[in-house]
Design a protein around this motif. Structure first.
Motif, PDB file in Angstrom:
ATOM      1  N   TYR A  20       0.821  -1.198   0.000  1.00  0.00           N
ATOM      2  CA  TYR A  20       0.000   0.000   0.000  1.00  0.00           C
ATOM      3  C   TYR A  20       0.866   1.262   0.000  1.00  0.00           C
ATOM      4  O   TYR A  20       0.625   2.208  -0.779  1.00  0.00           O
ATOM      5  CB  TYR A  20      -0.966   0.028   1.202  1.00  0.00           C
ATOM      6  N   MET A  21       1.916   1.271   0.824  1.00  0.00           N
ATOM      7  CA  MET A  21       2.768   2.459   0.945  1.00  0.00           C
ATOM      8  C   MET A  21       3.434   2.820  -0.379  1.00  0.00           C
ATOM      9  O   MET A  21       3.742   3.973  -0.635  1.00  0.00           O
ATOM     10  CB  MET A  21       3.847   2.255   2.020  1.00  0.00           C
ATOM     11  N   LEU A  22       3.672   1.804  -1.211  1.00  0.00           N
ATOM     12  CA  LEU A  22       4.328   2.075  -2.491  1.00  0.00           C
ATOM     13  C   LEU A  22       3.317   2.378  -3.597  1.00  0.00           C
ATOM     14  O   LEU A  22       3.686   2.603  -4.745  1.00  0.00           O
ATOM     15  CB  LEU A  22       5.210   0.877  -2.875  1.00  0.00           C
ATOM     16  N   LEU A  27      -3.049   7.546   2.355  1.00  0.00           N
ATOM     17  CA  LEU A  27      -3.169   6.935   3.681  1.00  0.00           C
ATOM     18  C   LEU A  27      -4.579   7.020   4.278  1.00  0.00           C
ATOM     19  O   LEU A  27      -4.990   6.163   5.022  1.00  0.00           O
ATOM     20  CB  LEU A  27      -2.155   7.494   4.707  1.00  0.00           C
ATOM     21  N   THR A  28      -5.295   8.067   3.980  1.00  0.00           N
ATOM     22  CA  THR A  28      -6.629   8.206   4.558  1.00  0.00           C
ATOM     23  C   THR A  28      -7.632   7.270   3.888  1.00  0.00           C
ATOM     24  O   THR A  28      -7.306   6.559   2.931  1.00  0.00           O
ATOM     25  CB  THR A  28      -7.107   9.669   4.473  1.00  0.00           C
ATOM     26  N   GLU A  29      -8.853   7.266   4.397  1.00  0.00           N
ATOM     27  CA  GLU A  29      -9.898   6.376   3.900  1.00  0.00           C
ATOM     28  C   GLU A  29     -10.159   6.568   2.410  1.00  0.00           C
ATOM     29  O   GLU A  29     -10.473   7.656   1.950  1.00  0.00           O
ATOM     30  CB  GLU A  29     -11.194   6.662   4.689  1.00  0.00           C
ATOM     31  N   ASP A 232      -6.686   4.088   5.012  1.00  0.00           N
ATOM     32  CA  ASP A 232      -6.340   2.968   4.128  1.00  0.00           C
ATOM     33  C   ASP A 232      -5.154   2.177   4.677  1.00  0.00           C
ATOM     34  O   ASP A 232      -5.011   0.980   4.400  1.00  0.00           O
ATOM     35  CB  ASP A 232      -6.036   3.464   2.705  1.00  0.00           C
ATOM     36  N   LEU A 233      -4.323   2.856   5.462  1.00  0.00           N
ATOM     37  CA  LEU A 233      -3.193   2.164   6.086  1.00  0.00           C
ATOM     38  C   LEU A 233      -3.714   1.064   7.025  1.00  0.00           C
ATOM     39  O   LEU A 233      -3.252  -0.077   6.998  1.00  0.00           O
ATOM     40  CB  LEU A 233      -2.375   3.198   6.862  1.00  0.00           C
ATOM     41  N   GLN A 234      -4.722   1.428   7.836  1.00  0.00           N
ATOM     42  CA  GLN A 234      -5.330   0.425   8.722  1.00  0.00           C
ATOM     43  C   GLN A 234      -6.065  -0.639   7.916  1.00  0.00           C
ATOM     44  O   GLN A 234      -6.069  -1.810   8.277  1.00  0.00           O
ATOM     45  CB  GLN A 234      -6.338   1.083   9.663  1.00  0.00           C
TER      46      GLN A 234
END
Ligand SMILES: *Cc1c(COP(=O)(O)O)cnc(C)c1O
Length: 366
Positions: A20-22, A27-29, A232-234
């Motif tokens: 996801y980070m790449l 990061l948010t919903e 989105d990170l969670q």
């Protein structure tokens, strides 16, 4: 040290987060949260599903969506995690405590109807440890709605547990709420879930979560709301955890079964019954003689336990809520104990814990 509970996150979660980070996300919903909520929606079979900051916020948003007003009374079981009652205060309502059934630890049917007053706006049905009440929840909802009272399910401890008609717990109230805090069967660190089949409620919750925006442009607001968005990170962690849910449900059942078999002959212990074909026990719970001494004895042997929730009616924080006598929840407060219940416990760990418990009671008897 065997802890009473610890969550399990590993390489799979790391992989999902790295991917996801790449991906260039904010990061948010957004899309990953959408995907995670679709999976939960399918798992529990509800029409709508929303992710929020945590289980307390889920309950609060649910009551806002149900139109709670200052001074409204909400009936809450006297045995539950404090957040059930605190969420009522957070929406300016007043919790009123009701005792629970000894067999299921759910809110008691007759006491509930006795507690209804002209100020009662709603009832929160908590399904502690995945147990559902002995009475018919569909009928309860009908009877309450006939009086203009809503039924909200706090199913924070019930992901993976089902009613007798195989509907997932949390789907029988007008709204169901779950938690993704570290102690729950799957976790995203923090997180809450709201499910409902009502389109009207769903559209309210969508707006409440996003500053009351009406969808007609970035800054058009047709109601008051706030910021209760997930990230989105969670959700990346959540998607990895979802792949483990089915296996965890089986593990939870196996853990409970092993404890109940190995401790069956001890008269000093009353493990609270589970129907393992429907329920995935969150924690192994029981009533124990000499609870505090046993807990201390286990601690000296590097085994963690946790006293079950004390009755809310006896907590300083709730002293203005609703005084009364609640014999079942008071007995749980004195004798209730959660034994180690993490999914990473081995069969040997459980046998070791059980032999220590047996040793404790045998030694005491001499
Ligand atoms: C965990 C829990 C909550 C609170 O959820 P959080 O995500 O920690 O805010 C509420 N009710 C019950 C029954 C719980 O077990």
């Amino acid at each position: 040290m065997i802890k009473q509970y610890e969550p399990e996150f590993g390489f799979l979660e790391a992989e999902y987060v790295q991917k996801y980070m790449l991906s260039g996300g904010y990061l948010t919903e957004f899309k990953v949260t959408q995907e995670f909520s679709e999976e939960i929606k399918n798992f529990v079979s509800s029409k709508y599903c929303f992710l929020t900051n945590n289980g307390t916020v889920s309950l609060m948003l649910s009551m806002w969506a149900l139109g709670i007003r200052p001074g409204d009374e909400v009936l809450v079981p006297n045995f539950t995690m404090a957040a059930t009652a605190q969420s009522v205060y957070l929406c300016s309502g007043t919790p009123k405590f009701v005792d629970v059934e000894a067999t299921t630890l759910c809110i008691d049917h007759d006491s509930l109807f006795e507690a209804i007053s002209p100020k009662t706006a709603g009832v929160i049905l908590v399904t502690p440890n995945g147990r559902f009440p002995s009475y018919d929840v569909d009928k309860l909802r009908q009877r309450l709605e006939a009086k203009g009272i809503w039924l909200l399910e706090d199913a924070a401890q019930s992901l993976g547990s089902f009613y007798e008609d195989s509907k997932h717990i949390g789907t029988k109230g007008i709204i169901g709420s779950f938690s993704l805090s570290p102690a729950k069967i799957i976790s995203t660190g923090q997180g809450g879930i709201i499910i409902t089949d009502s389109e009207k409620i769903a559209s309210k919750i969508l707006k409440l979560k996003d500053f009351g925006r009406d969808g007609n442009g970035p800054d058009q607001h047709d109601q008051i709301g706030g910021n209760f968005k997930f990230t989105d990170l969670q959700a990346a962690v959540g998607l990895a955890q979802m792949t483990k849910l089915t296996e965890r449900i089986e593990l939870k059942k196996r853990i409970y079964k092993q404890y109940s078999e190995e401790l069956a002959q001890l008269p000093e212990i009353d493990l609270i019954h589970h129907n393992l074909s429907l329920t995935a026990p969150w924690f192994v719970d029981g009533l124990f003689e000499k609870r505090d001494q046993l807990s201390e004895f286990l601690r000296m042997n590097n085994i963690g336990t946790r006293a079950m929730y004390p009755p809310l009616s006896l907590q300083e924080a709730f002293k203005y809520a609703s005084p009364g006598s609640f014999p079942i929840s008071e007995a749980i407060g004195k004798k209730g104990l959660w034994l180690p219940s993490s999914v990473n416990l081995t069969q040997d760990d459980i046998s070791k814990i059980c032999s220590l418990i047996i040793k404790f009671f045998r030694t005491k008897a001499q």
